[in-house]
Design a protein around this motif. Structure first.
Motif, PDB file in Angstrom:
ATOM      1  N   TYR A   1       0.854  -1.196   0.000  1.00  0.00           N
ATOM      2  CA  TYR A   1       0.000   0.000   0.000  1.00  0.00           C
ATOM      3  C   TYR A   1       0.888   1.243   0.000  1.00  0.00           C
ATOM      4  O   TYR A   1       0.874   2.044   0.932  1.00  0.00           O
TER       5      TYR A   1
ATOM      6  N   ASP B   1      -1.714   4.422  -0.504  1.00  0.00           N
ATOM      7  CA  ASP B   1      -3.020   4.504   0.144  1.00  0.00           C
ATOM      8  C   ASP B   1      -2.865   4.444   1.662  1.00  0.00           C
ATOM      9  O   ASP B   1      -2.535   3.383   2.207  1.00  0.00           O
TER      10      ASP B   1
ATOM     11  N   ASN C   1      -6.167  -0.069  -0.986  1.00  0.00           N
ATOM     12  CA  ASN C   1      -5.946  -0.097  -2.429  1.00  0.00           C
ATOM     13  C   ASN C   1      -4.460  -0.313  -2.708  1.00  0.00           C
ATOM     14  O   ASN C   1      -3.623   0.541  -2.391  1.00  0.00           O
TER      15      ASN C   1
ATOM     16  N   THR D   1       0.237   2.568 -10.110  1.00  0.00           N
ATOM     17  CA  THR D   1      -0.951   2.881  -9.327  1.00  0.00           C
ATOM     18  C   THR D   1      -2.185   2.716 -10.200  1.00  0.00           C
ATOM     19  O   THR D   1      -2.101   2.761 -11.436  1.00  0.00           O
TER      20      THR D   1
END
Length: 491
Positions: free
Chosen positions: A130, A133, A138, A159
């Motif tokens: 991550y 995020d 996400n 991303t």
């Protein structure tokens, strides 16, 4: 049908089954022919046997032992029925193992051409986490590129548009450089965003996520901290080795880079690290191309293949950073070199186990293919070998952990195994990306890529109650190109 109805039916079947199990064979009716029932959920080669039920003779119910056996058989059957419905593995007093149902797998593409026609180089390091995020829901992916046979190399951050299965874009973290051949995420106390440890340009570099300093991980530069400027590494593992509560970095030697020995970077603070060489086989031999951290009888230990091919060894922490690690032979090579095997460790039935697989040991791949070794009662003796599949070749990364009801590992064959003319090529088999989940001591297989196109250096994180796997072939031999992901969920 309601759950209550299913339970009532299961109890009725279990009573009848338990009753039959208490009767002598002479009191049973003849068995009908054996056949495999469609949709039975049993593994191939297994079958259900049907019995005619007769009234039990009184001799079957003579207390006390048959009554106890009746109760145990009923209880085991009921637990197995309930356990199977929840994906558990239940072993009965009669040595019957209930196999959990297969997980669901969803495949998606991140980038159909991550090497950009060779402009970026060979696709080597993959790390999913991550990175962008703060809610840790996400995922994003960092890919490290080499410069063989050409290309700029570097590190690129992928991303998405808010969905892992949506549209992905990439931006550079390091625009050029030979990033060979592993990277790992690492997060320090008080931080939200993972950083990245990578082997690039024959150095071990910590790339600091700008998100932890109030910046933007996508738009802003990632500051670099060189942790070791003398050599890169083939494998990187993150673990607390000396028990001080801080994450250390364990690195293997590398045949391709021509560097040795393996070493550990001990953390004093995120800005202060100490390099200590080893552990070394009998004080001098390097661990080449792979290494992992395991726990043996509660003690932190390191396992890896010797550079001289003599076998796989494990080492118990000596109690201090500068102490000599005791050497223990886990698996002897015999007449076949184990120099190039891939290694990963985990916990099975409360003890350590180590998975080994044939990797890139040319011109003679390790003939045992894919095996695991279970820790014996005396772990200083040779460990107990179980063959999984002797046909596996070119397994560059083994991932392991816990998922569902127990431990798992993923063995992925890279493109050499399905490109004609390569030493690891096996015709008509393809390149497997296989999830193995243990039911008892038996690893049950789920093929993540039914089209058998392979991957190299896959990365895995827990995600939405399951696991998320990201990988790609390196493209040196023009294998299947996409950077792709697999979402694996419990059934």
């Amino acid at each position: 049908m309601s759950i209550a109805g299913l339970l009532i039916g299961a109890i009725a079947v279990c009573i009848l089954t338990a009753a039959c199990s208490t009767c002598p064979k002479s009191d049973r009716s003849p068995r009908l022919p054996t056949h495999r029932m469609p949709g039975s959920g049993l593994p191939r080669g297994a079958s259900r046997r049907l019995h005619r039920i007769r009234p039990m003779p009184m001799s079957c119910m003579s207390p006390p032992a048959p009554v106890i056996r009746l109760f145990l058989a009923f209880l085991t059957c009921l637990l197995a029925t309930i356990g199977h419905s929840h994906g558990a593995s239940v072993t009965s007093p009669f040595n019957v193992t209930v196999v959990p149902p297969s997980p669901t797998v969803r495949n998606f593409t991140i980038d159909p051409d991550p090497s950009k026609g060779g402009a970026r180089g060979d696709v080597l390091e993959k790390t999913v986490d991550y990175f962008t995020d703060p809610a840790h829901t996400n995922p994003s992916v960092i890919v490290g590129y080499g410069t063989y046979p050409s290309g700029s190399g570097g590190l690129w951050l992928y991303t998405n548009d808010g969905s892992a299965t949506g549209q992905w874009t990439s931006t550079p973290i390091l625009s050029s450089g030979n990033c060979y051949e592993r990277s790992r995420a690492i997060t320090f106390p008080g931080q939200t965003y993972p950083n990245l440890v990578a082997s690039c340009n024959d150095k071990v570099i910590l790339f600091l996520n700008p998100g932890n300093a109030g910046g933007n991980p996508v738009a802003d530069a990632w500051p670099q901290q060189v942790l070791d400027g003398t050599q890169g590494a083939h494998q990187i593992r993150i673990a607390d080795i000396d028990g001080d509560g801080k994450q250390d970095i364990v690195l293997s030697a590398s045949a391709i880079l021509g560097v040795s020995p393996n070493f550990i970077l001990y953390q004093t603070s995120p800005t202060s690290w100490t390099r200590i060489n080893g552990p070394l086989v009998n004080g001098s031999g390097s661990l080449q191309d792979d290494v992992d951290v395991i726990t043996v009888n509660g003690a932190t230990s390191i396992v890896g293949p010797a550079a001289d091919g003599s076998g796989v060894y494990w080492f118990s922490y000596p109690g201090s950073r500068s102490g000599a690690w005791p050497t223990h032979l886990l698996a002897a090579a015999g007449t076949n070199s184990m120099k190039g095997v891939a290694v990963s460790g985990g916990t099975l039935n409360g003890k350590s186990y180590v998975i080994l697989a044939a990797n890139e040991d040319y011109p003679n791949p390790w003939p045992s293919g894919l095996v695991y070794y279970a820790q014996p009662s005396d772990p200083t003796q040779l460990w107990v070998q179980t063959s999984v599949d002797s046909t596996y070749r070119a397994v560059h990364e083994i991932s392991s952990g816990s998922f569902g009801a127990g431990p798992y590992f993923i063995a992925a064959e890279e493109e050499q195994a399905c490109v004609s003319g390569q030493p690891d090529y096996h015709a008509s088999v393809g390149c497997r990306v296989t999830l193995f989940q243990f039911a008892g001591n038996v690893p049950q297989q789920t093929q993540l890529d039914p089209q058998l196109r392979g991957t190299q250096n896959q990365s895995v994180i827990p995600w939405q109650g399951g696991i998320l796997v990201v990988g790609a072939n390196h493209q040196v031999y023009h294998g299947y190109p996409p950077l792709q992901g697999w979402i694996i969920s419990e059934p």
